[in-house]
Structure formats: structure tokens, C-alpha cells
Design a protein around this motif. Structure first.
Motif, PDB file in Angstrom:
ATOM      1  N   MET A 154       4.394   1.058   6.996  1.00  7.72           N
ATOM      2  CA  MET A 154       5.550   1.002   6.108  1.00  7.72           C
ATOM      3  C   MET A 154       6.291  -0.324   6.258  1.00  7.72           C
ATOM      4  O   MET A 154       6.495  -0.825   7.367  1.00  7.72           O
ATOM      5  CB  MET A 154       6.498   2.160   6.415  1.00  7.72           C
ATOM      6  N   ALA A 155       6.706  -0.870   5.105  1.00 11.04           N
ATOM      7  CA  ALA A 155       7.462  -2.118   5.070  1.00 11.04           C
ATOM      8  C   ALA A 155       8.554  -2.004   4.019  1.00 11.04           C
ATOM      9  O   ALA A 155       8.431  -1.245   3.043  1.00 11.04           O
ATOM     10  CB  ALA A 155       6.542  -3.303   4.757  1.00 11.04           C
ATOM     11  N   GLU A 156       9.621  -2.743   4.219  1.00  7.33           N
ATOM     12  CA  GLU A 156      10.730  -2.703   3.269  1.00  7.33           C
ATOM     13  C   GLU A 156      10.310  -3.314   1.934  1.00  7.33           C
ATOM     14  O   GLU A 156       9.481  -4.222   1.878  1.00  7.33           O
ATOM     15  CB  GLU A 156      11.931  -3.456   3.839  1.00  7.33           C
ATOM     16  N   SER A 157      10.894  -2.800   0.862  1.00  6.33           N
ATOM     17  CA  SER A 157      10.535  -3.235  -0.481  1.00  6.33           C
ATOM     18  C   SER A 157      11.721  -3.939  -1.141  1.00  6.33           C
ATOM     19  O   SER A 157      12.817  -4.028  -0.577  1.00  6.33           O
ATOM     20  CB  SER A 157      10.111  -2.028  -1.328  1.00  6.33           C
ATOM     21  N   LEU A 158      11.491  -4.417  -2.358  1.00  2.01           N
ATOM     22  CA  LEU A 158      12.547  -5.059  -3.141  1.00  2.01           C
ATOM     23  C   LEU A 158      13.341  -4.061  -3.985  1.00  2.01           C
ATOM     24  O   LEU A 158      14.301  -4.457  -4.649  1.00  2.01           O
ATOM     25  CB  LEU A 158      11.931  -6.125  -4.066  1.00  2.01           C
TER      26      LEU A 158
ATOM     27  N   ASP B 181      -2.298   7.821  11.260  1.00  3.95           N
ATOM     28  CA  ASP B 181      -2.520   8.237   9.877  1.00  3.95           C
ATOM     29  C   ASP B 181      -2.722   7.051   8.940  1.00  3.95           C
ATOM     30  O   ASP B 181      -2.911   7.234   7.737  1.00  3.95           O
ATOM     31  CB  ASP B 181      -1.335   9.078   9.395  1.00  3.95           C
ATOM     32  N   GLY B 182      -2.688   5.844   9.481  1.00  5.21           N
ATOM     33  CA  GLY B 182      -2.897   4.662   8.661  1.00  5.21           C
ATOM     34  C   GLY B 182      -1.656   4.148   7.970  1.00  5.21           C
ATOM     35  O   GLY B 182      -1.747   3.291   7.081  1.00  5.21           O
ATOM     36  N   ASP B 183      -0.475   4.641   8.349  1.00  2.46           N
ATOM     37  CA  ASP B 183       0.764   4.177   7.721  1.00  2.46           C
ATOM     38  C   ASP B 183       1.137   2.786   8.223  1.00  2.46           C
ATOM     39  O   ASP B 183       1.017   2.495   9.414  1.00  2.46           O
ATOM     40  CB  ASP B 183       1.914   5.145   8.029  1.00  2.46           C
TER      41      ASP B 183
ATOM     42  N   GLU C 154       1.273   4.379  -2.192  1.00  6.19           N
ATOM     43  CA  GLU C 154       2.129   5.355  -1.532  1.00  6.19           C
ATOM     44  C   GLU C 154       3.412   4.661  -1.095  1.00  6.19           C
ATOM     45  O   GLU C 154       3.367   3.677  -0.352  1.00  6.19           O
ATOM     46  CB  GLU C 154       1.445   5.979  -0.317  1.00  6.19           C
ATOM     47  N   PHE C 155       4.543   5.166  -1.593  1.00  5.28           N
ATOM     48  CA  PHE C 155       5.864   4.758  -1.125  1.00  5.28           C
ATOM     49  C   PHE C 155       6.442   5.892  -0.282  1.00  5.28           C
ATOM     50  O   PHE C 155       5.969   7.034  -0.339  1.00  5.28           O
ATOM     51  CB  PHE C 155       6.799   4.465  -2.294  1.00  5.28           C
ATOM     52  N   VAL C 156       7.452   5.589   0.500  1.00  6.89           N
ATOM     53  CA  VAL C 156       8.114   6.599   1.323  1.00  6.89           C
ATOM     54  C   VAL C 156       9.616   6.439   1.170  1.00  6.89           C
ATOM     55  O   VAL C 156      10.159   5.350   1.408  1.00  6.89           O
ATOM     56  CB  VAL C 156       7.715   6.490   2.804  1.00  6.89           C
TER      57      VAL C 156
ATOM     58  N   VAL D 260       7.438   0.603   1.046  1.00  3.79           N
ATOM     59  CA  VAL D 260       6.076   0.581   0.525  1.00  3.79           C
ATOM     60  C   VAL D 260       5.144   0.818   1.704  1.00  3.79           C
ATOM     61  O   VAL D 260       5.428   0.404   2.831  1.00  3.79           O
ATOM     62  CB  VAL D 260       5.760  -0.757  -0.168  1.00  3.79           C
ATOM     63  N   ASN D 261       4.035   1.491   1.439  1.00  2.00           N
ATOM     64  CA  ASN D 261       3.188   1.874   2.568  1.00  2.00           C
ATOM     65  C   ASN D 261       1.761   1.354   2.414  1.00  2.00           C
ATOM     66  O   ASN D 261       1.399   0.357   3.004  1.00  2.00           O
ATOM     67  CB  ASN D 261       3.208   3.403   2.730  1.00  2.00           C
ATOM     68  N   LYS D 262       0.980   2.006   1.577  1.00  2.00           N
ATOM     69  CA  LYS D 262      -0.431   1.639   1.513  1.00  2.00           C
ATOM     70  C   LYS D 262      -0.998   1.913   0.132  1.00  2.00           C
ATOM     71  O   LYS D 262      -0.395   2.617  -0.682  1.00  2.00           O
ATOM     72  CB  LYS D 262      -1.231   2.423   2.564  1.00  2.00           C
ATOM     73  N   VAL D 263      -2.157   1.333  -0.123  1.00  2.00           N
ATOM     74  CA  VAL D 263      -2.902   1.538  -1.357  1.00  2.00           C
ATOM     75  C   VAL D 263      -4.352   1.811  -0.987  1.00  2.00           C
ATOM     76  O   VAL D 263      -4.796   1.499   0.123  1.00  2.00           O
ATOM     77  CB  VAL D 263      -2.823   0.323  -2.303  1.00  2.00           C
ATOM     78  N   GLY D 264      -5.085   2.389  -1.927  1.00  2.00           N
ATOM     79  CA  GLY D 264      -6.502   2.638  -1.682  1.00  2.00           C
ATOM     80  C   GLY D 264      -7.116   3.425  -2.809  1.00  2.00           C
ATOM     81  O   GLY D 264      -6.419   3.956  -3.681  1.00  2.00           O
ATOM     82  N   PRO D 265      -8.453   3.533  -2.829  1.00  2.00           N
ATOM     83  CA  PRO D 265      -9.137   4.323  -3.860  1.00  2.00           C
ATOM     84  C   PRO D 265      -8.749   5.788  -3.765  1.00  2.00           C
ATOM     85  O   PRO D 265      -8.680   6.344  -2.666  1.00  2.00           O
ATOM     86  CB  PRO D 265     -10.627   4.118  -3.538  1.00  2.00           C
ATOM     87  N   TYR D 266      -8.509   6.394  -4.908  1.00  2.00           N
ATOM     88  CA  TYR D 266      -8.051   7.782  -4.914  1.00  2.00           C
ATOM     89  C   TYR D 266      -9.062   8.723  -4.268  1.00  2.00           C
ATOM     90  O   TYR D 266      -8.691   9.659  -3.556  1.00  2.00           O
ATOM     91  CB  TYR D 266      -7.768   8.240  -6.350  1.00  2.00           C
TER      92      TYR D 266
END
Length: 631
Positions: A108-112, A104-106, A150-152, A66-72
Motif C-alpha cells: 500500500m502507498a499513498e495516492s493523489l 498477501d502481496g499488499d 485494488e485500492f484500500v 493504492v495497492n496492487k494490480v494484476g490479471p483478474y
């Protein structure tokens, strides 16, 4: 995909297929955290060049970050994904990032999410959350602001919306907000490689989030002011005919740019016509007007310069003043040096892109390359500035080197400090960590500034004399009153508008790339436009300089820099127009970053084009005065 169609897909609850392809190899598993290791510059170059394919076997774990969220509508306003009340592990493990990813503001962290290579999964539970009323309101606010996530996966960004919003009717008005609690991952593979991935909510019903916590709907329970939701996911694998090396082609199905490139070629043709007209105009000056001038001025071959001065007018009469050094010559040399540095940097970036060193992804490789090249090309600015300063009989060469090194870095640091402070205050991931700030500062202190000094010393020692074709008198000649159309402001308007008109069409696509989620891949066209821009700037500078000298005005030094350097002002005005009429950006965070870095972009173009126009004018003046027969 344009914004209107994209938002429309949300309103209808269709699949969000806007996925971008990141063509970087899995080298980050081998070279993760490049910027934290010894020799960051060398390793960064290796990270952009190396290619290594570590294939998966069936059943192997494919990590989803999982990376980041924000207004489109605000691409640079991003927050960590886990700032929202979503499923998260007990201990969050972050991925080691490259310098470009951090810029670039990334984050990233591990997800479930547990995804295994080529193994389908149907509605597997991810977690169950009990949301407080405050958390429900937080989700509602995020969905109403069109938050996307945004996921990666395997360096492939995957985008989707956090929730669903629908406005319908006027009387009565209906406002519905829903949360996506189930995601379908559609992944394409070829052999042992992941080719493409996206996320779909096509056949999923959103969970309504009513004011204050909503009613109970399938998978949702309500009690005591809290809301319980169960998040699930499915994984579907599809075989793709594309190989790993060709997986960037998958992105073109979602490309923002027209496939026929008609608009780009029309822009190129329009610019080429402008260049041909300007070149023809300059050639006419050189072949006809100057030929007549030479014939008139050289009619008395045995006469001295002073004899000709008494009966002549025009550019010949000021031959004893045209090479008189201007005021603020140290600042002028610094402008020329930094302009030459950015000219070298821009050329290097475009050539690296043409050589395929930048794959189509959103992981900041171009940002990293720009920082490395900026540091390495500092020697160019020091050499050009100090060399020309020494030719102009400058004595304070140490201060000239310091001025050259600070001419752009000081405005950059000031702008970055303001923008980064706003991001930090609002908790955005665009705020740089302290370690990255120290790294960038160290790169400037230990690489950029020393190379500027070394270049300056070499330029000072290798500088010869100015070698002016004509002697300069001690007493300056009086400049006659000039008509209004020869004033500096008029020359700046003409000299700035013509180069801007040559790139105006392509500038829209560049802005859509930098300030949006689109990917610019037409580097060949960009190189053509860049060459056209420099050619137009040089031609218009020569023409304006000739008109200035014809009016017996020898103050061409700064005028040649300002005339074409004013293109930066037109670019900034266009950025304001783009912000108001071509984008939906809003808010303090996005606006501060947009206008702050737009000002820096305008400064870069002013320095670069000002340098090009000055050298073109100097070469032209040397040519015409060398051609005169004078004692």
C-alpha cells in the motif's frame, strides 16, 4: 459474483461493484508495522484481538491507498499499482504493513486522491499525463489481460478494472480497448464511521487506446507520438443504516456462496451418511466378527499361545509379530509428530475463526495466525515424535528431533524458494522483501526449532515403555502370499478416496477462497467437515487394518499411515482438475505458485490424516490383543 458475470459487466461498461469488506479496526494507525517491532508474536495476537474505533469528523481526510494490480484470472500474480503509467505523487510514501499483509502481496502507498469525510466531489482533476507510445502499449496489454486494481480505504478493499475491452463481430472483426480516466467513488457511512466503499464507471465513457497512440477524444490530446490524458474522480457519500460493528454484513450482498447454503448442507449430509456407514461397519467388526474370533481363540482357556498357533489362522496367529517395530521408525515417529502438530494447528485456526478473531477482509490475518501457531505448536511435534521414538527403543533421539523439525520445513523452504524466485524475477508483489524473509527465518530459528527441541526432550524424559499386550519373538514369522486386493496400492486407493469424497464438495469452496477473491465465512460448516474427515479417516483405517491382520500380515505400521495419508494424493489430483476445469489461471507466475503450494497442501493432509489413522489403528490393535486370553 462469478467470473463470467464479472467480465460481462466490463464488456458492457457497467459498474464494477465487486468490493470486499475488511472488518479490521483502524488499529493499524496505532499498531502499524507490527512485524517490525519487538515481540512480533505477542503484538500480532493483539492486532487480531484488539478493537478500537477512531471516528471521523466531517471534513476529516480519509486516506485512500493504492495497492496492487494484476490479471483478474490470476489472483496471486500481482504488481505494484505504480508499475503502470498512472497518476502518482512525486514522492511515494508506503504504509507500514502487518506480516499478514506482506504475505498477501499488499504494497500500500499513498495516492493523489483527496477524499474528505462526508464531502461530495464532482469530476475533480487528479492529474494530466502525457503517455509515450511504449506506455500506451503497456496500458493496452494490461487492459487486454483484464488487469484490475485494488485500492484500500479504511481497511476496505476497493476493486475495479483498469480499462475496457470489447470484442464484436466476425467479419469485420472489431477489437476496442479503452482506458478508464474517471472513477466514481461511492462511499457509505454511519455516524462517524466508513461502512462500505466501491468504485463505479457506469456513466463514464472510456478513452480509446488505438494502436500506436490512438486518436484524440474528449480529454485526450495527441501529438508527436504521445498521448495526453486527464484523470478525474468524483466522490459521493451515502448514509447507511448499518453500524460499524455490522459492516461485514454489507459484504454478503456480493458473496460468492449461496445464501441458502443448500449445497453446503447437502455436502454435510452426504458426508454424515458416509460416516454413519463406516461407523456401522467398524461396529459390526468389533461386535460380531471379533466376538466370534474371541470365542474361537479363547475356547482353550488353559492352552498356551504356542498351542493355539499350531491350529489357528487369522489375526490371532500373528500375536507374536504384530508389535514388532517397523523399519525407519525414526521417520515414522517424525511423521506422527508433524501430523499431530498440523492437527493442533488446524483445530486452533478453526476455533479462532469461530470465536470471531478473523474478520472478513483480505489483509492476511489468517496467514499471520497460521505462522504464529506453527511456531508455537512445534513443541507438539517434538514431544509426540521423540516420546514415541523412545518407546520404540530408539537411541538416536537427537537425529529424530532434527528430522522432525525438517520434515515439513525443508519442503516448505524449497517450494517457497522456487515460487519466490519466480515472483521476484517477474517483479510481482508476492515476492517477499528481505526484512520479511529474515523475520520468518528468525521466527523458525528462535521459536520453532527451540520449541521442537524442548518438546522432544520433555517427550523423551516422560516416555514410558511401549507396553505391548503380547511378547514379540526374535525370529519374524513368514508372511503368506496376499491376494491383490490386500496390496498397499489398493488400500491406499480405498483409504484415500473415502475421506476425499467426504470433503470433495466443500473443497471446491475452499479452493475458490484460497485461489480466488472470495471470502470463506462458514467456519461452523468447516468445523463439521473437518470432524467428518478425521472420523472417516480413523474408521477406514481400522477396517483396513483388520483385513490386513486377518491375512496374517503384521506389517500394519506404515500401511496404516499410507492408507489414509494417500488422501493428500487425491487432493493434489483435484487441484490439477480445478486448475484446468474450474479456473482460468494461466502463466508461469500463477502456475508455479498454484502447483507449488498445492503440493505442500497435499503433504499437510497426508501427514495429518496419516497420523490420525495410525493412532486409530494402534488403539484398535491394542484393544483386540488385550481382549485375548493368552498365557
Amino acid at each position: 459474483m462469478d467470473t463470467t458475470g464479472f467480465v460481462g459487466s466490463v464488456a458492457s461498461g457497467l459498474t464494477f461493484h465487486h468490493t470486499a469488506e475488511a472488518m479490521q479496526c483502524r488499529r493499524r494507525h496505532l499498531l502499524g508495522g507490527c512485524y517490525r517491532t519487538v515481540g512480533p508474536c505477542c503484538i500480532l495476537i493483539l492486532c487480531m484481538v484488539l478493537g478500537c474505533l477512531a471516528g471521523y469528523k466531517q471534513g476529516d481526510n480519509v486516506t485512500l491507498y493504492v495497492n496492487k494490480v494484476g490479471p483478474y484470472h490470476n489472483p496471486q500474480e500481482t504488481y505494484h499499482y505504480y508499475t503502470l503509467p498512472v497518476c502518482r505523487p512525486e514522492k511515494v510514501n508506503h504504509k507500514s504493513l502487518s506480516l499478514g499483509e506482506v504475505l498477501d502481496g499488499d504494497r500500500m502507498a499513498e495516492s493523489l486522491y483527496h477524499i474528505r469525510f462526508r464531502e461530495n466531489v464532482e469530476k475533480k482533476p487528479l492529474c494530466q499525463l502525457t503517455l509515450s507510445e511504449k506506455q500506451v502499449d503497456q496500458l493496452r496489454e494490461a487492459i487486454e489481460e483484464l488487469y484490475y486494481f485494488e485500492f484500500v480505504m479504511d481497511d476496505i478493499p476497493i476493486w475495479g478494472f483498469v480499462g475496457y475491452i470489447e470484442e464484436s463481430g466476425f467479419l469485420p472483426h472489431s477489437h476496442k480497448v479503452g482506458l478508464w480516466t474517471h472513477l466514481d467513488f461511492n462511499i457509505e457511512y454511519n455516524g462517524d464511521s466508513v461502512i462500505f466503499a466501491n468504485v463505479s464507471v457506469k456513466d463514464v465513457k472510456p478513452v480509446p487506446l488505438e494502436e500506436g497512440a490512438g486518436a484524440a477524444v474528449g480529454g485526450v490530446g495527441l501529438g508527436g507520438g504521445s498521448l495526453t490524458v486527464t484523470h478525474t474522480y468524483s466522490v459521493h457519500w451515502f448514509e447507511s443504516p448499518l453500524t460499524y460493528k455490522r459492516r461485514a454484513e454489507r459484504l454478503r450482498d456480493y458473496s460468492f456462496f449461496p445464501k441458502t447454503l443448500e449445497i453446503h448442507w447437502l455436502s454435510i449430509i452426504n458426508s454424515l451418511v458416509l460416516v454413519v456407514l463406516l461407523l456401522g461397519f467398524v461396529i459390526i467388526i468389533l461386535m460380531r466378527v471379533l466376538k466370534n474370533d474371541f470365542a474361537r481363540y479363547n475356547v482353550e482357556e488353559d492352552g498356551g499361545c504356542d498351542d493355539l498357533d499350531q491350529g489357528d489362522n487369522g489375526w490371532k496367529i500373528i500375536h507374536t509379530d504384530v508389535f514388532r517395530f517397523p523399519p525407519y521408525k525414526s521417520l515414522l515417529c517424525a511423521v506422527l509428530g508433524v501430523g499431530a502438530q498440523f492437527l493442533t494447528l488446524a483445530t486452533g485456526i478453526i476455533l479462532m475463526a469461530l470465536l470471531g478473531m478473523f474478520n472478513v477482509h483480505r489483509h492476511g490475518a489468517i496467514n499471520s495466525a497460521a505462522i504464529v501457531l506453527y511456531a508455537l505448536t512445534s513443541c507438539v511435534s517434538g514431544y509426540v515424535s521423540c516420546s514415541f521414538y523412545t518407546q520404540m527403543s530408539g537411541q538416536r533421539w537427537v537425529w529424530n528431533i532434527i528430522l522432525t523439525s525438517c520434515l515439513f520445513s525443508a519442503p516448505l523452504f524449497l517450494t517457497w524458494s522456487i515460487v519466490n524466485s519466480v515472483h521476484w524475477w517477474c517483479g510481482s508483489t508476492q515476492a517477499l522483501p528481505a526484512t520479511t524473509v529474515l523475520l520468518l527465518l528468525g521466527a523458525w530459528v528462535m521459536v520453532g526449532f527451540p520449541l521442537t527441541v524442548i518438546g522432544g526432550i520433555v517427550g523423551k524424559n516422560r516416555a514410558g515403555s511401549f507396553q505391548a499386550p503380547c511378547r514379540t519373538r526374535n525370529i519374524a514369522r513368514q508372511i503368506p502370499t496376499q491376494p491383490w486386493y490386500k496390496h498397499t496400492a489398493v488400500h491406499m486407493a480405498i483409504g484415500g478416496f473415502l475421506p476425499f469424497s467426504a470433503i470433495s464438495v466443500e473443497l471446491y469452496y475452499i479452493f475458490a477462497t484460497v485461489w480466488g477473491r472470495e471470502h470463506y465465512t462458514l467456519y461452523g460448516i468447516l468445523l463439521c467437515v473437518f470432524a467428518i474427515l478425521l472420523s472417516v479417516g480413523a474408521c477406514i483405517s481400522v477396517a483396513l487394518t483388520y483385513f490386513l491382520l486377518s491375512g496374517e500380515d503384521y506389517r500394519w505400521w506404515w500401511r496404516s499411515v499410507l492408507s489414509t495419508g494417500s488422501t493428500g494424493l487425491f487432493i493434489f489430483v483435484y487441484s490439477v482438475f480445478y486448475y484446468r476445469n474450474r479456473s482460468s489461471m494461466s502463466g508461469m507466475v500463477q502456475s508455479t505458485e498454484f502447483f507449488g503450494y498445492s503440493l505442500l497442501t497435499a503433504l499437510v493432509f497426508s501427514l495429518m490424516l496419516g497420523s490420525v489413522s495410525f493412532w486409530a489403528s494402534l488403539a484398535f490393535i491394542r484393544y483386540i490383543y488385550h481382549s485375548l486370553k493368552m498365557d
